[in-house]
Design a protein around this motif. Structure first.
Motif, short mmCIF file in Angstrom:
data_model
loop_
_atom_site.label_atom_id
_atom_site.label_comp_id
_atom_site.label_asym_id
_atom_site.label_seq_id
_atom_site.Cartn_x
_atom_site.Cartn_y
_atom_site.Cartn_z
N MET A 57 43.83 39.20 50.29
CA MET A 57 43.53 39.57 48.91
C MET A 57 43.13 41.04 48.79
O MET A 57 43.20 41.62 47.70
N ARG A 83 46.06 45.06 48.69
CA ARG A 83 46.60 45.94 47.64
C ARG A 83 45.52 46.30 46.62
O ARG A 83 44.67 45.47 46.29
N SER A 119 46.17 46.64 43.53
CA SER A 119 46.46 45.81 42.35
C SER A 119 45.71 44.47 42.42
O SER A 119 45.26 43.95 41.40
N SER A 120 45.56 43.92 43.65
CA SER A 120 44.84 42.65 43.79
C SER A 120 43.36 42.84 43.47
O SER A 120 42.74 42.00 42.80
N LYS A 151 42.12 45.10 41.49
CA LYS A 151 41.99 45.31 40.05
C LYS A 151 42.11 44.00 39.28
O LYS A 151 41.44 43.83 38.25
N ASP A 152 42.94 43.08 39.78
CA ASP A 152 43.08 41.78 39.11
C ASP A 152 41.75 41.02 39.10
O ASP A 152 41.44 40.29 38.16
N VAL A 153 40.96 41.23 40.13
CA VAL A 153 39.68 40.54 40.24
C VAL A 153 38.57 41.26 39.48
O VAL A 153 37.78 40.64 38.77
N TYR A 154 38.53 42.60 39.61
CA TYR A 154 37.34 43.32 39.15
C TYR A 154 37.52 44.09 37.83
O TYR A 154 36.53 44.58 37.27
#
Length: 366
Positions: free
Chosen positions: A354, A357, A359-360, A362-365
């Motif tokens: 996880m 990247r 991007s991963s 940013k998807d979380v935070y």
């Protein structure tokens, strides 16, 4: 004792001995919010527990799991999960004649030389009963993976010289198979072979194969923590495993490059896919999006009733007949252990992935 913890983000620590109060594990790193009950773990333990057929030890353990921490109102809390199974049917007196001798094929000598002490009752920490804890931890890992669309299934591919035929394999047969073989005809042949082994007071080895479906490409690491390297670590840590193969395994050394490469083609439904799976779903240490195929090769059960030559603490060789209750073949019960160690390894790598990247993150935070 060092070496009782496995994993980086999904960390599993096992504890307990064969003839102690019980066997348990602590899982650290399981995400919060996973629906989890004792029944989710129990169905895996039921596949491993002893006394289910004449080809397993007669030790009668219910192996009922208790969740001691980490679950509240049916969901994981994100805190350490402690799981416990009580030992209820120990016959420690069966091992009294092993106090001063080292059994052939066992870890007795190495354990004593390392620690200056050993629990001779059933092998103590080196006993196959330790795998009860691995199954509990693997059952939780498999539940997380199922939520992500990843499924696993392990089965017995061979016992002694008897090998399942790919043309006859039927996974629907496994729930009713005492030997965990998906080939009913091969199972009958294996039963005859085992009956012969038992009549000679001997044991048999075999191969467990595990298949993983739904794993996306790119899981694993490209250098030291390759998926196949960590799977090898996980499966070699199971007692009695002497070899591990991925995909075609050792057979690839006899192939030419164009035969071994899994080339791409267009399927009937118009999708692009690999035409073969010689790599077993792993290339460069990472999943390639195909089915992961891994095999563990188990040696014969070393505890056999026929007379053997054993080394005594007095430095002399002694004739030994091992008493107690032992499996004439361990692979039927070991299949779920292979499946669970595979689940633990893959989940740990998926959690680690996880952060690969931005991007991963940013998807979380964000």
């Amino acid at each position: 004792m060092a070496g009782s913890t496995f994993g980086t983000l999904y960390r599993v620590t096992t504890w307990g001995e064969s003839h102690g109060a019980g066997i348990g594990c602590v899982i650290d790193g399981c995400p919060a919010g996973l629906p989890l009950g004792e029944q989710d773990v129990q169905k895996y333990l039921d596949r491993r527990k002893p006394g289910q057929s004449r080809f397993t030890t007669s030790r009668s353990e219910a192996d009922r799991v208790r969740i001691l921490s980490g679950v509240f109102e049916g969901q994981t809390e994100g805190t350490p999960i402690a799981l416990f199974v009580e030992n209820t049917d120990q016959h420690s007196k069966d091992y009294s004649n092993l106090k001063d001798v080292y059994r052939p094929g066992h870890a007795d000598l190495g354990f004593d030389r390392k620690f200056g002490f050993r629990d001779y009752r059933g092998g103590g920490r080196s006993s196959g009963r330790e795998t009860t804890a691995r199954v509990m931890a693997g059952a939780v890992a498999a539940k997380v993976l199922s939520e992500l669309g990843v499924t696993l299934r392990a089965y017995v591919r061979s016992i002694g010289p008897v090998v399942c035929s790919p043309d006859r394999m039927d996974m629907a047969h496994l729930p009713e198979s005492p030997l965990q073989m998906p080939d009913a005809e091969a199972e009958k042949q294996a039963e005859a072979y085992l009956n012969d082994c038992m009549s000679r007071l001997d044991s048999a080895g075999g191969v467990v194969e595990c298949r993983v479906d739904g794993l996306p490409a790119g899981i694993g690491e490209p250098v030291f923590d390759k998926m196949d390297a960590l799977l090898g670590h996980a499966l070699f840590s199971i007692g009695a495993v002497k070899a591990v193969e991925i995909g075609d395994g050792t057979a690839v050394c006899s192939l030419a490059g164009h035969e071994d490469n899994d080339q791409f083609g267009i399927a009937e439904d118009g999708t692009v896919r690999r035409l073969t799976n010689h790599a077993g779903g792993i290339l460069g240490g990472m999943s390639d999006g195909g089915q992961v195929v891994i095999r563990a090769f188990f040696k014969p059960t070393p505890s056999i009733a026929r007379e053997q030559q054993a080394l005594g603490k007095d430095g002399k060789v002694h004739a030994l007949r091992i008493r107690g209750r032992h499996d004439p073949v361990i692979v039927p019960r070991a299949a779920v252990v292979v499946e669970c160690m595979t689940a633990i390894t893959i989940l740990d790598l998926m959690l680690r992935n996880m952060g690969a990247r931005m991007s991963s993150l940013k998807d979380v935070y964000l």
